[in-house]
Write a protein that holds these residues in place. Structure first.
Motif, mmCIF file in Angstrom:
data_model
loop_
_atom_site.group_PDB
_atom_site.id
_atom_site.type_symbol
_atom_site.label_atom_id
_atom_site.label_comp_id
_atom_site.label_asym_id
_atom_site.label_seq_id
_atom_site.Cartn_x
_atom_site.Cartn_y
_atom_site.Cartn_z
ATOM 1 N N SER A 142 0.933 -1.294 -0.145
ATOM 2 C CA SER A 142 -0.140 -0.057 -0.092
ATOM 3 C C SER A 142 0.925 1.141 -0.093
ATOM 4 O O SER A 142 1.997 1.181 0.358
ATOM 5 C CB SER A 142 -0.893 -0.186 1.167
ATOM 6 N N ARG A 143 0.275 2.406 -0.541
ATOM 7 C CA ARG A 143 1.017 3.527 -0.718
ATOM 8 C C ARG A 143 1.491 4.002 0.807
ATOM 9 O O ARG A 143 2.469 4.785 1.021
ATOM 10 C CB ARG A 143 0.300 4.688 -1.295
ATOM 11 N N GLN A 144 0.513 3.792 1.785
ATOM 12 C CA GLN A 144 0.848 4.215 2.972
ATOM 13 C C GLN A 144 1.845 3.600 3.821
ATOM 14 O O GLN A 144 2.782 4.067 4.170
ATOM 15 C CB GLN A 144 -0.440 4.133 3.771
ATOM 16 N N GLN A 145 1.893 2.360 3.637
ATOM 17 C CA GLN A 145 3.096 1.444 4.196
ATOM 18 C C GLN A 145 4.410 1.937 3.255
ATOM 19 O O GLN A 145 5.400 1.948 4.007
ATOM 20 C CB GLN A 145 2.888 -0.080 3.682
ATOM 21 N N CYS A 186 0.201 2.410 9.254
ATOM 22 C CA CYS A 186 -0.338 1.381 8.543
ATOM 23 C C CYS A 186 -0.990 0.287 9.289
ATOM 24 O O CYS A 186 -0.234 0.128 10.549
ATOM 25 C CB CYS A 186 0.630 0.820 7.348
ATOM 26 N N PRO A 187 -2.234 -0.239 8.968
ATOM 27 C CA PRO A 187 -2.755 -1.218 10.015
ATOM 28 C C PRO A 187 -2.103 -2.710 10.366
ATOM 29 O O PRO A 187 -2.235 -2.940 11.453
ATOM 30 C CB PRO A 187 -4.257 -1.529 9.421
ATOM 31 N N GLU A 188 -1.159 -3.160 9.139
ATOM 32 C CA GLU A 188 -0.521 -4.111 9.473
ATOM 33 C C GLU A 188 0.864 -4.178 9.845
ATOM 34 O O GLU A 188 1.428 -3.180 9.408
ATOM 35 C CB GLU A 188 -0.761 -4.960 8.044
ATOM 36 N N LYS A 189 1.322 -4.864 10.791
ATOM 37 C CA LYS A 189 2.660 -4.649 11.218
ATOM 38 C C LYS A 189 3.803 -5.613 10.626
ATOM 39 O O LYS A 189 3.274 -6.766 10.387
ATOM 40 C CB LYS A 189 2.548 -5.182 12.714
ATOM 41 N N LEU A 190 4.762 -4.847 9.929
ATOM 42 C CA LEU A 190 5.673 -5.375 9.087
ATOM 43 C C LEU A 190 7.106 -5.354 9.803
ATOM 44 O O LEU A 190 7.460 -4.427 10.398
ATOM 45 C CB LEU A 190 5.617 -4.928 7.805
ATOM 46 N N THR A 191 7.734 -6.377 9.696
ATOM 47 C CA THR A 191 9.322 -6.327 10.139
ATOM 48 C C THR A 191 9.828 -6.394 8.677
ATOM 49 O O THR A 191 9.637 -7.500 8.112
ATOM 50 C CB THR A 191 9.643 -7.625 10.921
ATOM 51 N N LEU A 192 10.843 -5.790 8.705
ATOM 52 C CA LEU A 192 11.717 -5.498 7.328
ATOM 53 C C LEU A 192 13.172 -5.664 7.578
ATOM 54 O O LEU A 192 13.512 -5.066 8.636
ATOM 55 C CB LEU A 192 11.259 -4.163 6.430
ATOM 56 N N LEU A 193 13.736 -6.289 6.727
ATOM 57 C CA LEU A 193 15.393 -6.259 6.831
ATOM 58 C C LEU A 193 15.690 -5.087 5.800
ATOM 59 O O LEU A 193 15.719 -5.655 4.632
ATOM 60 C CB LEU A 193 15.950 -7.481 6.513
#
Length: 384
Positions: free
Chosen positions: A156-159, A188-195
């Motif tokens: 999503s653009r927000q993420q 953004c509503p969904e939590k993401l973990t990124l490397l």
């Protein structure tokens, strides 16, 4: 993945699908840091390494499986096996978690542009989802050197906007890090973990004083991947012929050059001049700059006289405490080459918070804890 960017870029240009295995988390004495990758193409060609050999065979087979089946990205954990130290696991005693995903260049065209930056020596960062909703796992977003725009999408653009802000901060700092975003209505509503895989411009090594020690140090610095500058006010000594391993040789007063050039938290400054008319104005300026390492050559008596002059020049004691002098670790060095190793060893130890002691005398894992930051905001990152 940026450790194998040249091969991945070639595969992307050839529209060749491949499986990418990325180290996303480590603990204990795992030999390679997060962000390191191994890739396997449709013909079975492999490039890269994720463990220095311990679990390469198992990861290779997992890559082939994901590549051939087209299944969603999978995570696998490898650790020490108590029953059989030479079974699939890390015999060094550490643990690592690997994300294996199929990459179709046609589905992620922005990767081609991001990967071509590395062989060209340009800064780039790629954010890869390593934890979150299954449909987003493995997605990537890239930010090129300028940092003003991003390419790719995480869903999503927000993420994308929330992630791009943090990626830009990491790119400026030249750091690879795990980043968490989302989980609230504000971003953004969904939590993401990124490397976030970061390839930054090489760190700078500024050597002041065109002496024999500088020639050896410039060679060692170049070997370690620094962009090396040698500066001296005396044109007869500061010549490219005397310093063939330096990226640039500058004829200027040291303090005047330092005042006009770019430095950051990864910059190392080594003062080798032994001359107060050069040292004092230079160190007075350098001690107030946000550089990563600052050392000056000289005996202990020279150092005490230097400190007295700097105090007279108004340098506060908290700044003087940053000066490493006599420069280098106690290796018993005598020759310029040995001294260069002593200095660069201290720079490495300081950069990675090492003790400088023999590993045989240091308890615990030999690799310590891998410094991959968990950051939640750009301000937190830049303050770290």
């Amino acid at each position: 993945m940026l450790n194998i960017a040249d091969t991945l870029h070639r595969w992307c240009r050839e529209a060749r699908p491949f499986a990418l295995a990325t180290v996303i988390q480590v603990s204990g004495s795992a030999p390679l840091p997060p962000g390191t990758a191994l890739a396997v193409d449709t013909g079975g060609e492999a490039v890269g390494s994720i463990s220095g050999g311990c679990v390469e065979g198992a990861v290779y087979e997992l890559c082939r499986q994901v590549l051939e089946s087209g299944e969603p990205p999978v995570r696998a954990r490898f650790g020490y096996s108590d029953d059989d130290a030479f079974a699939v696991g890390l015999t060094c005693g550490g643990e690592l978690e690997v994300l294996v995903q199929r990459v179709d260049p046609a589905d992620q065209p922005h990767l081609v542009g991001a990967l071509e930056q590395v062989p060209a020596g340009l800064p780039v960062a790629v954010a890869q989802v390593v934890d979150g909703p299954e449909h987003q796992l493995g997605r990537t977003l890239s930010v090129l050197g300028g940092g003003s725009a991003y390419d790719g999408t995480l869903g999503s653009r927000q993420q994308d906007r929330a992630v791009a802000t943090q990626v830009r901060a990491l790119l400026r700092a030249g750091r690879t890090a795990r980043v968490e975003v989302g989980g609230d209505a504000g971003s953004c509503p969904e939590k993401l973990t990124l490397l976030v895989h970061t390839h930054a411009a090489p760190p700078r090594l500024l050597i002041f004083g065109a002496v024999d020690f500088a020639a050896a140090l410039s060679r060692a610095g170049s070997f370690l991947g620094y962009h090396v500058t040698v500066c001296d006010a005396r044109p007869v000594f500061a010549t490219p012929e005397r310093f063939p391993h330096a990226d640039e040789v500058v004829v200027d007063w040291p303090h005047r050059y330092l005042e006009a050039t770019r430095v950051d938290a990864r910059t190392a400054i080594c003062v080798l001049t032994h001359d107060a008319k050069f040292d004092i104005p230079l160190l007075r300026l350098a001690l107030g700059l946000p550089v990563g390492y600052l050392g000056a050559m000289g005996s202990r008596r020279t150092h005490e006289h230097r400190l007295a002059r700097l105090r007279e020049a108004g340098v506060p004691d908290e700044h003087l405490a940053r000066l490493r002098s006599p420069i280098g670790l106690d290796l018993g060095a005598r020759t310029p080459e040995e001294t260069a190793i002593s200095i660069t060893a201290e720079i490495i130890a300081h950069t990675h918070n090492g003790t400088g002691l023999p590993l045989s005398r240091v308890p615990g894992p030999i690799h310590g804890s891998v410094p991959v930051a968990q950051v939640s905001s750009p301000d937190a990152l830049l303050a770290a």
